[in-house]
Motif scaffolding. Structure first.
Motif, PDB file in Angstrom:
ATOM      1  N   VAL A  77      -1.896 -14.807  25.631  1.00 55.62           N
ATOM      2  CA  VAL A  77      -1.543 -14.235  26.937  1.00 55.62           C
ATOM      3  C   VAL A  77      -0.049 -14.449  27.207  1.00 55.62           C
ATOM      4  N   LEU A 102       1.945 -11.940  25.126  1.00 61.43           N
ATOM      5  CA  LEU A 102       1.768 -10.591  25.681  1.00 61.43           C
ATOM      6  C   LEU A 102       2.509 -10.435  27.007  1.00 61.43           C
ATOM      7  N   ILE A 158      -4.051  -7.779  22.385  1.00 63.06           N
ATOM      8  CA  ILE A 158      -5.102  -7.320  23.308  1.00 63.06           C
ATOM      9  C   ILE A 158      -6.466  -7.581  22.686  1.00 63.06           C
ATOM     10  N   ILE A 184      -7.225 -11.317  22.715  1.00 63.40           N
ATOM     11  CA  ILE A 184      -7.601 -11.790  24.050  1.00 63.40           C
ATOM     12  C   ILE A 184      -9.051 -11.399  24.359  1.00 63.40           C
ATOM     13  N   VAL A 185      -9.437 -10.178  24.011  1.00 56.65           N
ATOM     14  CA  VAL A 185     -10.825  -9.738  24.243  1.00 56.65           C
ATOM     15  C   VAL A 185     -11.784 -10.655  23.496  1.00 56.65           C
ATOM     16  N   PRO A 206     -15.936  -9.359  28.392  1.00 60.41           N
ATOM     17  CA  PRO A 206     -14.634  -9.722  27.819  1.00 60.41           C
ATOM     18  C   PRO A 206     -13.615  -8.575  27.892  1.00 60.41           C
ATOM     19  N   THR A 226     -10.190  -8.651  30.012  1.00 61.85           N
ATOM     20  CA  THR A 226      -8.901  -8.396  29.352  1.00 61.85           C
ATOM     21  C   THR A 226      -8.136  -7.312  30.081  1.00 61.85           C
ATOM     22  N   ILE A 266      -0.722  -8.594  34.509  1.00 58.45           N
ATOM     23  CA  ILE A 266       0.586  -8.799  33.881  1.00 58.45           C
ATOM     24  C   ILE A 266       1.473  -7.581  34.089  1.00 58.45           C
TER      25      ILE A 266
END
Lengths: 478, 254
Positions: free
Chosen positions: A147, A150, A188, A191-192, B228, B232, B239
């Motif tokens: 995170v 990113l 991405i 993170i998922v 999830p 995300t 962000i």
């Protein structure tokens, strides 16, 4: 430009990864020699080793990929070194917890820790919560790191720029470096799947602490487990590819790879399809809804083809009829692409339902994933390690190719996975400490595979010692 | 004080013979599945025949009872009868009500059939068998004789047998309508995609399966699978929004 602190933490990652890699290879050789009856270890020890080997390998090459892109992204943006340091500390803690649960607590539910195995306690009672907690520590560490990276990417680039969408227009005003594109897609995805690990662990802990009041649905747990496991293994491969796109042309003294519309399209497709390909792990679960099986079949093909086709094409164009300044780094990148494609073909074969009926849970499975890891992603990361070690020691790109060592790497690596492929083609089941009696006459495949792994290990040790001295130099630099 | 102790002692001595000893049943619904049922000699109101002659014609459900039962047997039979009538299925099958009590004679079974108005229902066959021990052993059925009550302690069991003589289903304990629907599918060799465990403590499944329609419906577990990706998207969205102030046209450069 990488700061001294970034160089030091990257160097620390490299040394740690390499030490763990060597140990994990030794675990793997032990398993193969046991299957080949060259040595004898108890089934409990075998499965504890198997659990640790699998998790360690996936873990170290995940962090190697993250460390690589963290370092390379410093060319384009500023990422706090502190998140890497944080991740390192908690990774070490997580590894200690996992290894303790397996080697002291005798936890041996496999590196997929498929529900309900962790609760069928055939080990010390504290090993299960320690194992799950170790995974939680690792997950939190890597989630914060991912995170954090990113966040910095999206600070400089808009989301559409990071995904290269402007390249679908005729004259894009801004060019997205391939490193940014692939790193974003991979992060991405990471993170998922780390969040899916969080969900999975919450469900595990809920059942554990409920004392029987609550139980999980096995099908749901299996879906989440493979969502996490399959996806993270593939996303870390893409992190290695990000290094390739950034460094291979540079090392080869050729113009940098550029993001074009088809590169952007391929990686955007990969982002979507890689998140749904995991259904191919549940083909044999007839209770799984048919729609998921169809998605798994289609996504398994669509996920691999764009990225592989575009990357292979780009590398082929780079080297074909061009004067390449070959060095250890770009040779490793080149060999890695070969291994990735070969392993990918093996994966596609197994991911086809009509083949999976025959190949499911045979040695074909470790064959393909060892190919695109040991001879794919590992080589991408090693290429980065070699390159960055020279960067640390302010040396030019390494000159001279240790042909003997490359030969050992190729012979050992491909020989090792070939033994797996042959075993899988002959229907030897995977995850057996000893082959079933019907396959006693084929145990020589395991022994030979183990010796090939020894050859591979020798080449890895050479590469390790080559870069170790250079990595250590960074700690004495001011 | 002494009176209280004595009273308790007398009570304990008095009650103790009547307490039912906990019997450990070794039955399990998964055991013996797809084993061949022993080919018993059946003595029924329709005459004597071999069990194989019956199941070769149509699949059968064997209901295990005894006529002197003061416990579960009669309510169980009535419940089974209710379920069969509610289902009103077109499927062909027989229900063989078999006694496991050696004392039961054919006349006892005939009376049972008459008293419970099942004598008009053609699916029902009431019978005894001299080979009852063979059947008991084959399915690990071990009724315990309680000499005080002069009753058998036993589980209620339904055994589904298909036309090839395989035990294709077992239901142990009380059954509901869905259990009987699944049983009928099993004995007719229809594919059943899911056998949900009888657990009330599983709160999240991917889907629920309705044996009546054979259809699956999505359940909460599927949302968990999507969680999830949703989280995300939220994280990335946050962000992006947080960093919007940094983005001006042409800010990002190679």
């Amino acid at each position: 430009m990488a700061s001294i602190s970034l160089k030091r933490i990257t160097s620390t990652w490299i040394i740690t990864v390499m030490v763990l890699f060597v140990i994990a290879i030794l675990f793997g050789i032990t398993m193969r020699f046991n299957q080949g009856k060259l040595i004898q270890i108890s089934p409990t020890s075998f499965y504890s080793i198997m659990t640790v080997h699998g998790l360690t390998m996936i873990g170290i090459w995940s962090v190697a990929g993250l460390a690589a892109i963290h370092y390379l992204l410093s060319r384009y943006l500023s990422i706090p070194t502190s998140i890497s340091v944080f991740a390192f500390i908690f990774t070490v803690l997580g590894v200690v917890m996992l290894w303790s649960s397996a080697f002291i607590g005798e936890f041996h539910a496999g590196w997929t820790f498929l529900y309900p195995l962790p609760f069928k306690v055939a080990w010390k009672s504290w090993a299960t919560p320690l194992f799950l907690s170790g995974l939680a520590v690792l997950g939190v560490a890597w989630l914060v790191w991912s995170v954090g990276i990113l966040y910095q990417i999206l600070k400089k680039y808009t989301i559409t720029q990071t995904l290269g969408w402007q390249h679908f227009s005729t004259n894009p005003s801004i060019e997205t470096p391939p490193l940014i594109l692939i790193s974003t897609v991979s992060l991405i995805g990471i993170i998922v799947c780390l969040l899916s690990a969080v969900v999975l662990l919450v469900l595990f802990f809920a059942e554990y602490f409920s004392n029987g009041a609550y139980s999980n649905d096995p099908l749901l747990m299996k879906n989440i487990t493979y969502f996490f496991g399959h996806t993270i293994a593939n996303e870390t491969l893409y992190l290695g590819l990000a290094s390739l796109y950034e460094l291979m042309p540079e090392i080869s003294k050729k113009p940098k790879f550029k993001t074009t519309w088809y590169v952007a399209l391929a990686w955007n497709c990969t982002l979507v399809f890689i998140l749904t390909a995991f259904f191919h792990h549940l083909y044999m679960d007839f209770v799984q809804p048919l729609g998921f099986q169809m998605i798994g079949q289609l996504a398994s093909y669509f996920a691999s083809l764009p990225a592989a086709a575009v990357t292979a094409f780009s590398v082929a164009v780079l080297v074909y009829k061009n004067q390449i300044r070959w060095s250890l780094s770009n040779i490793l990148f080149f060999l890695g692409v070969m291994g990735w494609i070969i392993g990918g073909i093996g994966a596609l074969i197994d991911a086809t339902i009509s083949n999976n009926i025959i190949l499911h849970n045979t040695l074909w499975v470790p064959a393909h994933f060892h190919t695109y890891n040991a001879m794919g992603n590992v080589l991408f990361s090693l290429a980065f390690f070699v390159w960055v070690a020279n960067d640390f020691s302010d040396l030019p790109v390494d000159s001279g190719i240790p042909k003997f060592i490359i030969s050992l790497l190729v012979l050992g690596g491909f020989g090792f996975v070939l033994m797996f492929y042959l075993g899988g083609a002959m229907s030897i089941p995977r995850r057996f400490a000893l082959y079933p009696p019907e396959f006693n006459n084929l145990s020589w495949l395991a022994t030979l595979g183990g010796w090939f792994a020894v050859v591979y290990l020798i080449s890895i040790l050479f590469i390790f010692f080559t870069i170790l001295k250079k990595c250590l130099k960074v700690f004495s630099a001011s | 004080m002494l009176k209280s102790i004595l009273s308790l002692l007398i009570l304990w001595i008095g009650i103790r013979p009547y307490t039912i000893n906990a019997v450990e049943y070794n039955l399990s619904e998964e055991q013996e599945l797809y084993q061949t049922i022993p080919n018993l000699t059946i003595q029924s109101t329709f005459g004597e025949f071999q069990l194989s002659e019956l199941y070769h014609q149509q699949p059968i459900i064997i209901a295990y009872i005894f006529t002197r039962c003061s416990g579960i047997c009669y309510p169980y039979l009535l419940q089974l009868n209710d379920h069969i009538q509610q289902l009103n299925t077109q499927k062909k099958f027989k229900i063989l009500v078999l006694s496991f009590d050696p004392r039961d004679q054919l006349a006892d079974m005939q009376n049972l059939q008459k008293n419970y108005l099942m004598n008009t229902q053609k699916e029902w066959i009431f019978a005894i068998t001299p080979d009852i021990q063979k059947l008991n052993s084959s399915i690990h059925f071990k009724p315990e004789w309680n000499k005080i009550q002069e009753q058998y302690d036993h589980e209620s069991v339904l055994i589904g047998v298909n036309t090839e003589g395989y035990i294709s289903s077992k239901k142990i304990g009380t059954t509901d309508l869905k259990d009987i629907q699944l049983l009928l599918k099993d004995i007719h060799n229809e594919f059943v995609i899911s056998y949900p465990l009888k657990m009330t403590n599983t709160i999240m499944s991917c889907f629920t399966y309705d044996p009546a329609t054979g259809k699956k419906k999505p359940a909460l577990g599927l949302l968990i699978l999507l969680l999830p990706a949703v989280l995300t998207a939220i994280i990335v969205g946050i962000i992006v929004l947080k960093n919007k102030k940094y983005h001006h046209p042409n800010r990002a450069r190679l």
